[in-house]
Design a protein around this motif. Structure first.
Motif, PDB file in Angstrom:
ATOM      1  N   VAL A 113     -11.040  12.482   6.498  1.00 57.36           N
ATOM      2  CA  VAL A 113      -9.951  11.565   6.847  1.00 57.36           C
ATOM      3  C   VAL A 113     -10.300  10.780   8.115  1.00 57.36           C
ATOM      4  CG1 VAL A 113      -7.550  11.457   7.643  1.00 57.36           C
ATOM      5  CG2 VAL A 113      -8.165  12.950   5.725  1.00 57.36           C
ATOM      6  N   LEU A 114     -10.813  11.498   9.114  1.00 59.39           N
ATOM      7  CA  LEU A 114     -11.152  10.878  10.396  1.00 59.39           C
ATOM      8  C   LEU A 114     -12.218   9.800  10.225  1.00 59.39           C
ATOM      9  CD1 LEU A 114     -10.916  10.852  13.488  1.00 59.39           C
ATOM     10  CD2 LEU A 114     -12.625  12.678  13.553  1.00 59.39           C
ATOM     11  N   GLY A 115     -13.233  10.082   9.415  1.00 52.92           N
ATOM     12  CA  GLY A 115     -14.297   9.108   9.208  1.00 52.92           C
ATOM     13  C   GLY A 115     -13.790   7.807   8.603  1.00 52.92           C
ATOM     14  N   VAL A 116     -12.920   7.918   7.603  1.00 53.39           N
ATOM     15  CA  VAL A 116     -12.378   6.711   6.963  1.00 53.39           C
ATOM     16  C   VAL A 116     -11.485   5.941   7.936  1.00 53.39           C
ATOM     17  CG1 VAL A 116     -11.037   5.838   5.015  1.00 53.39           C
ATOM     18  CG2 VAL A 116     -12.498   7.834   4.702  1.00 53.39           C
ATOM     19  N   LEU A 117     -10.686   6.661   8.718  1.00 52.11           N
ATOM     20  CA  LEU A 117      -9.813   6.002   9.687  1.00 52.11           C
ATOM     21  C   LEU A 117     -10.612   5.258  10.759  1.00 52.11           C
ATOM     22  CD1 LEU A 117      -7.035   8.714  10.215  1.00 52.11           C
ATOM     23  CD2 LEU A 117      -6.825   6.543   8.989  1.00 52.11           C
ATOM     24  N   LEU A 118     -11.751   5.795  11.149  1.00 53.70           N
ATOM     25  CA  LEU A 118     -12.590   5.123  12.147  1.00 53.70           C
ATOM     26  C   LEU A 118     -13.125   3.793  11.608  1.00 53.70           C
ATOM     27  CD1 LEU A 118     -14.555   8.154  13.631  1.00 53.70           C
ATOM     28  CD2 LEU A 118     -12.903   6.707  14.848  1.00 53.70           C
ATOM     29  N   VAL A 119     -13.459   3.757  10.318  1.00 51.71           N
ATOM     30  CA  VAL A 119     -13.904   2.487   9.720  1.00 51.71           C
ATOM     31  C   VAL A 119     -12.747   1.492   9.690  1.00 51.71           C
ATOM     32  CG1 VAL A 119     -14.913   1.399   7.689  1.00 51.71           C
ATOM     33  CG2 VAL A 119     -15.630   3.696   8.340  1.00 51.71           C
ATOM     34  N   ALA A 120     -11.547   1.971   9.339  1.00 53.69           N
ATOM     35  CA  ALA A 120     -10.374   1.088   9.352  1.00 53.69           C
ATOM     36  C   ALA A 120     -10.120   0.533  10.752  1.00 53.69           C
ATOM     37  CB  ALA A 120      -9.142   1.857   8.859  1.00 53.69           C
ATOM     38  N   LEU A 121     -10.301   1.378  11.761  1.00 54.72           N
ATOM     39  CA  LEU A 121     -10.135   0.937  13.142  1.00 54.72           C
ATOM     40  C   LEU A 121     -11.138  -0.159  13.494  1.00 54.72           C
ATOM     41  CD1 LEU A 121      -8.864   1.253  15.971  1.00 54.72           C
ATOM     42  CD2 LEU A 121     -10.519   3.087  16.407  1.00 54.72           C
ATOM     43  N   LEU A 122     -12.374   0.010  13.060  1.00 55.53           N
ATOM     44  CA  LEU A 122     -13.411  -0.985  13.326  1.00 55.53           C
ATOM     45  C   LEU A 122     -13.038  -2.344  12.732  1.00 55.53           C
ATOM     46  CD1 LEU A 122     -16.237  -1.794  14.319  1.00 55.53           C
ATOM     47  CD2 LEU A 122     -17.150  -0.935  12.146  1.00 55.53           C
ATOM     48  N   ILE A 123     -12.571  -2.357  11.478  1.00 55.61           N
ATOM     49  CA  ILE A 123     -12.184  -3.613  10.827  1.00 55.61           C
ATOM     50  C   ILE A 123     -10.995  -4.241  11.550  1.00 55.61           C
ATOM     51  CG2 ILE A 123     -11.424  -4.681   8.676  1.00 55.61           C
ATOM     52  CD1 ILE A 123     -14.284  -3.634   8.609  1.00 55.61           C
ATOM     53  N   GLY A 139       1.028  -7.856  -4.670  1.00 57.81           N
ATOM     54  CA  GLY A 139       0.547  -6.932  -5.696  1.00 57.81           C
ATOM     55  C   GLY A 139      -0.889  -6.521  -5.466  1.00 57.81           C
ATOM     56  N   ALA A 140      -1.745  -7.497  -5.107  1.00 60.87           N
ATOM     57  CA  ALA A 140      -3.151  -7.174  -4.833  1.00 60.87           C
ATOM     58  C   ALA A 140      -3.279  -6.281  -3.610  1.00 60.87           C
ATOM     59  CB  ALA A 140      -3.946  -8.462  -4.643  1.00 60.87           C
ATOM     60  N   LEU A 141      -2.455  -6.541  -2.579  1.00 58.67           N
ATOM     61  CA  LEU A 141      -2.466  -5.694  -1.383  1.00 58.67           C
ATOM     62  C   LEU A 141      -2.105  -4.259  -1.730  1.00 58.67           C
ATOM     63  CD1 LEU A 141      -2.568  -5.355   1.719  1.00 58.67           C
ATOM     64  CD2 LEU A 141      -0.171  -6.079   1.776  1.00 58.67           C
ATOM     65  N   GLN A 142      -1.063  -4.080  -2.527  1.00 57.01           N
ATOM     66  CA  GLN A 142      -0.648  -2.733  -2.911  1.00 57.01           C
ATOM     67  C   GLN A 142      -1.653  -2.071  -3.842  1.00 57.01           C
ATOM     68  OE1 GLN A 142       3.415  -3.584  -4.361  1.00 57.01           O
ATOM     69  NE2 GLN A 142       4.147  -2.392  -2.646  1.00 57.01           N
ATOM     70  N   THR A 143      -2.301  -2.863  -4.701  1.00 57.99           N
ATOM     71  CA  THR A 143      -3.339  -2.298  -5.570  1.00 57.99           C
ATOM     72  C   THR A 143      -4.488  -1.739  -4.741  1.00 57.99           C
ATOM     73  OG1 THR A 143      -2.782  -3.821  -7.366  1.00 57.99           O
ATOM     74  CG2 THR A 143      -4.960  -2.786  -7.445  1.00 57.99           C
ATOM     75  N   GLY A 144      -4.893  -2.496  -3.717  1.00 57.80           N
ATOM     76  CA  GLY A 144      -5.930  -2.004  -2.820  1.00 57.80           C
ATOM     77  C   GLY A 144      -5.520  -0.708  -2.141  1.00 57.80           C
ATOM     78  N   GLN A 145      -4.261  -0.598  -1.768  1.00 61.70           N
ATOM     79  CA  GLN A 145      -3.771   0.636  -1.163  1.00 61.70           C
ATOM     80  C   GLN A 145      -3.842   1.798  -2.154  1.00 61.70           C
ATOM     81  OE1 GLN A 145       0.169  -0.458   0.103  1.00 61.70           O
ATOM     82  NE2 GLN A 145      -0.550  -1.663   1.821  1.00 61.70           N
ATOM     83  N   ARG A 146      -3.493   1.534  -3.424  1.00 60.36           N
ATOM     84  CA  ARG A 146      -3.568   2.599  -4.436  1.00 60.36           C
ATOM     85  C   ARG A 146      -5.017   3.023  -4.679  1.00 60.36           C
ATOM     86  NH1 ARG A 146       0.827   1.800  -3.418  1.00 60.36           N
ATOM     87  NH2 ARG A 146       0.309   3.606  -2.178  1.00 60.36           N
ATOM     88  N   VAL A 147      -5.925   2.044  -4.717  1.00 60.14           N
ATOM     89  CA  VAL A 147      -7.344   2.363  -4.899  1.00 60.14           C
ATOM     90  C   VAL A 147      -7.855   3.184  -3.718  1.00 60.14           C
ATOM     91  CG1 VAL A 147      -9.662   1.354  -4.961  1.00 60.14           C
ATOM     92  CG2 VAL A 147      -7.850   0.394  -6.390  1.00 60.14           C
ATOM     93  N   GLY A 148      -7.514   2.760  -2.503  1.00 57.73           N
ATOM     94  CA  GLY A 148      -7.924   3.520  -1.325  1.00 57.73           C
ATOM     95  C   GLY A 148      -7.382   4.928  -1.336  1.00 57.73           C
ATOM     96  N   THR A 149      -6.122   5.067  -1.734  1.00 58.98           N
ATOM     97  CA  THR A 149      -5.510   6.398  -1.811  1.00 58.98           C
ATOM     98  C   THR A 149      -6.263   7.290  -2.789  1.00 58.98           C
ATOM     99  OG1 THR A 149      -3.314   5.553  -1.250  1.00 58.98           O
ATOM    100  CG2 THR A 149      -3.410   7.639  -2.447  1.00 58.98           C
ATOM    101  N   SER A 150      -6.578   6.756  -3.960  1.00 60.41           N
ATOM    102  CA  SER A 150      -7.269   7.555  -4.985  1.00 60.41           C
ATOM    103  C   SER A 150      -8.617   8.057  -4.491  1.00 60.41           C
ATOM    104  CB  SER A 150      -7.461   6.719  -6.260  1.00 60.41           C
ATOM    105  OG  SER A 150      -6.230   6.281  -6.767  1.00 60.41           O
ATOM    106  N   VAL A 151      -9.386   7.163  -3.888  1.00 62.48           N
ATOM    107  CA  VAL A 151     -10.719   7.538  -3.415  1.00 62.48           C
ATOM    108  C   VAL A 151     -10.622   8.501  -2.233  1.00 62.48           C
ATOM    109  CG1 VAL A 151     -12.886   6.681  -2.445  1.00 62.48           C
ATOM    110  CG2 VAL A 151     -11.710   5.382  -4.228  1.00 62.48           C
ATOM    111  N   GLY A 152      -9.758   8.179  -1.282  1.00 64.85           N
ATOM    112  CA  GLY A 152      -9.645   9.010  -0.089  1.00 64.85           C
ATOM    113  C   GLY A 152      -9.164  10.417  -0.375  1.00 64.85           C
ATOM    114  N   VAL A 153      -8.146  10.535  -1.210  1.00 67.17           N
ATOM    115  CA  VAL A 153      -7.623  11.862  -1.552  1.00 67.17           C
ATOM    116  C   VAL A 153      -8.674  12.670  -2.301  1.00 67.17           C
ATOM    117  CG1 VAL A 153      -5.927  13.082  -2.970  1.00 67.17           C
ATOM    118  CG2 VAL A 153      -5.192  11.194  -1.513  1.00 67.17           C
ATOM    119  N   ALA A 154      -9.374  12.015  -3.238  1.00 73.86           N
ATOM    120  CA  ALA A 154     -10.412  12.729  -3.989  1.00 73.86           C
ATOM    121  C   ALA A 154     -11.523  13.206  -3.065  1.00 73.86           C
ATOM    122  CB  ALA A 154     -10.975  11.823  -5.084  1.00 73.86           C
ATOM    123  N   ALA A 155     -11.942  12.361  -2.114  1.00 76.91           N
ATOM    124  CA  ALA A 155     -13.030  12.733  -1.203  1.00 76.91           C
ATOM    125  C   ALA A 155     -12.630  13.900  -0.303  1.00 76.91           C
ATOM    126  CB  ALA A 155     -13.440  11.530  -0.360  1.00 76.91           C
TER     127      ALA A 155
END
Length: 480
Positions: free
Chosen positions: A455-465, A413-429
């Motif tokens: 989108v590319l900028g956020v994906l690059l940070v995900a790649l780094l992690i 549930g926490a994993l999916q909540t994080g995905q929903r939060v990321g989606t909200s912020v990313g789509v808005a940005a």
């Protein structure tokens, strides 16, 4: 029928695990289908119910908000009282609320129905992830997550096409109602099969009670954080309530303080320190949040570009995006067989493929125009779609691999909540940059390009992690 005397999901594999898993896939398909299928019906709903933009916004956002809000509490309740019980409750509620949505006489009541439908979907989904943890071990678990990812891709691809077909079959006035009512018979079948096939695992007795203050504080924090971003992504005239972010920070801080205090006093908190101290879980959850914050913006940007910029019909835009979803379904299925061998390297390859597709799409919309650009875009998105399939499912498997089965529900549930939060912020940005560029230049291609760079900028940070996690896993393995 499975023996009701089984006391632990970790005791032995259920002999009916693949049949039970098929029921989980059907339920997951149902709730995820409802995200994409309803978007196609929005113009018909607007006309039939005379819905204003604010009501349409809540018909969309109400489901998303409620879904994200109940994921962790529902996962916790599943851990305490049994995943089978909560799964069946979620399916029954989803079928009932779908019927209510289809019968709604006004836009206001439809918005209320969508909130309740989101609660039902959020109740159901953590149980699916936890049941996969409970039913499977080792390489089988990776294959199961791969099949679940394929189901996500297929539901995403079918949603717009099925919704368009139902509206064409029943007409604009009744077709949108059929979009909701189609869930009812499917839900009844899933409920019956779930009752017969899901293992009856008696959960570990909890004599410490439920951490109600922790659940409430977490709910306030998530709701206050997601709401302004959801309103911003809808592009309405009203100013999003950004002040709620301050409320979210205060509630989040209070949640952390309370959880630590509650655990020190011997209570059983919502999210234990042991879970947060599991490196594979925390890093994997961060990758998931960042990745969802990036790739989900592609759908909104593409829809705006294809329909408003190139003048495509909704069903045509759906066809352009279908190869992305189908490629993801194929690669999800394939990745489930390789995640046990390749580990985090598979996720890194997937993110690189996603980034490659986004870069090529950026160049494409800059140098091309007209409907020919749409079909070239469909081909380019196959690259990203294939990469998407070897990110999400393997990352779920790797993130939850070291989580004890008794904590699988709240962890999922926490994993999916994080995905929903990321989606909200990313789509808005990405959407805000799209609209700001469009207002300044009037060029949809340029606006699409700028949005894709967010989108590319956020994906690059995900790649780094993901790379950091891979290096840490390698060092841990070499030291064992």
């Amino acid at each position: 029928m499975p023996d009701d005397s089984v006391t632990s999901g970790a005791a032995r594999p259920s002999p009916q695990r693949w049949s039970a898993f098929a029921v989980c896939l059907a339920a997951g398909f149902l709730t995820l289908l409802d995200v994409s299928i309803v978007n196609v019906a929005l113009p018909s709903i607007e006309t039939a119910l005379r819905a204003d933009p604010s009501e349409i916004q809540w018909i969309v956002a109400g489901y998303t908000l409620a879904f994200g809000l109940v994921l962790v509490p529902a996962g916790r309740l599943g851990d305490l009282f049994g995943r089978r019980r909560m799964f069946l409750l979620g399916v029954a509620l989803f079928a009932l609320t779908s019927a209510l949505c289809g019968a709604a006489p006004t836009a206001e009541l439809l918005a209320v129905g969508r909130v309740l439908q989101g609660v039902a979907a959020g109740t159901l989904n953590p149980q699916v992830l936890a049941l996969i943890q409970e039913l499977f071990r080792g390489p089988e678990r990776g294959r199961a997550f791969g099949m679940f990812g394929a189901t996500v891709g297929i539901s995403t691809a079918i949603g717009p096409l099925l919704g368009g077909g139902l509206i064409a079959l029943f007409g604009a006035e009744q077709g949108w109602r059929a979009v909701f009512w189609v869930n009812v018979p499917v839900g009844v079948v899933v409920l019956i099969l779930g009752w017969r096939l899901l293992p009856k695992v008696r959960p570990t007795r909890n004599t410490l009670g439920i951490d109600v203050p922790g659940l409430l504080l977490l709910g306030v924090s998530v709701l206050a954080f997601m709401l302004p971003f959801l309103e911003a992504s809808e592009g309405g005239a009203a100013q999003p309530p950004w002040w709620l972010l301050g409320v979210s920070v205060v509630a989040g801080g209070a949640f952390v303080w309370w959880e630590r205090r509650y655990e020190r006093r011997g209570g059983d908190p919502v999210i234990t320190r042991d879970l947060l101290r599991t490196p594979s879980y925390t890093r994997g959850a961060l990758v998931a949040m960042l990745y969802f914050g990036g790739f989900t913006g592609i759908f909104l940007l593409s829809t705006l570009y294809l329909q408003s910029g190139l003048g495509l019909e909704p069903w045509q835009a759906g066809l352009v995006l279908t190869p992305f979803a189908l490629a993801g379904a194929v690669s999800s299925w394939w990745s489930g067989r390789w995640v046990a061998r390749a580990g985090r390297r598979l996720v890194i390859i997937g993110i690189v493929l996603m980034i490659t597709g986004v870069v090529v799409a950026d160049v494409l919309v800059t140098v091309m125009d007209g409907q020919a650009a749409a079909w070239w875009l469909a081909g380019v998105l196959v690259i990203s779609g294939f990469g998407n399939g070897i990110v999400i499912s393997p990352n779920q498997a790797l993130t939850l691999a070291d989580v004890p089965v008794p904590r699988a529900g709240v962890a999922g549930g926490a994993l999916q909540t994080g995905q929903r939060v990321g989606t909200s912020v990313g789509v808005a940005a990405s959407a805000s940059m799209f609209f700001a560029t469009l207002a300044a230049s009037g060029d949809y291609g340029e606006a699409m390009s700028v949005g894709l760079r967010v989108v590319l900028g956020v994906l690059l940070v995900a790649l780094l992690i993901a790379v950091v996690d891979q290096r840490a896993r390698g060092q841990s393995a070499s030291s064992d």
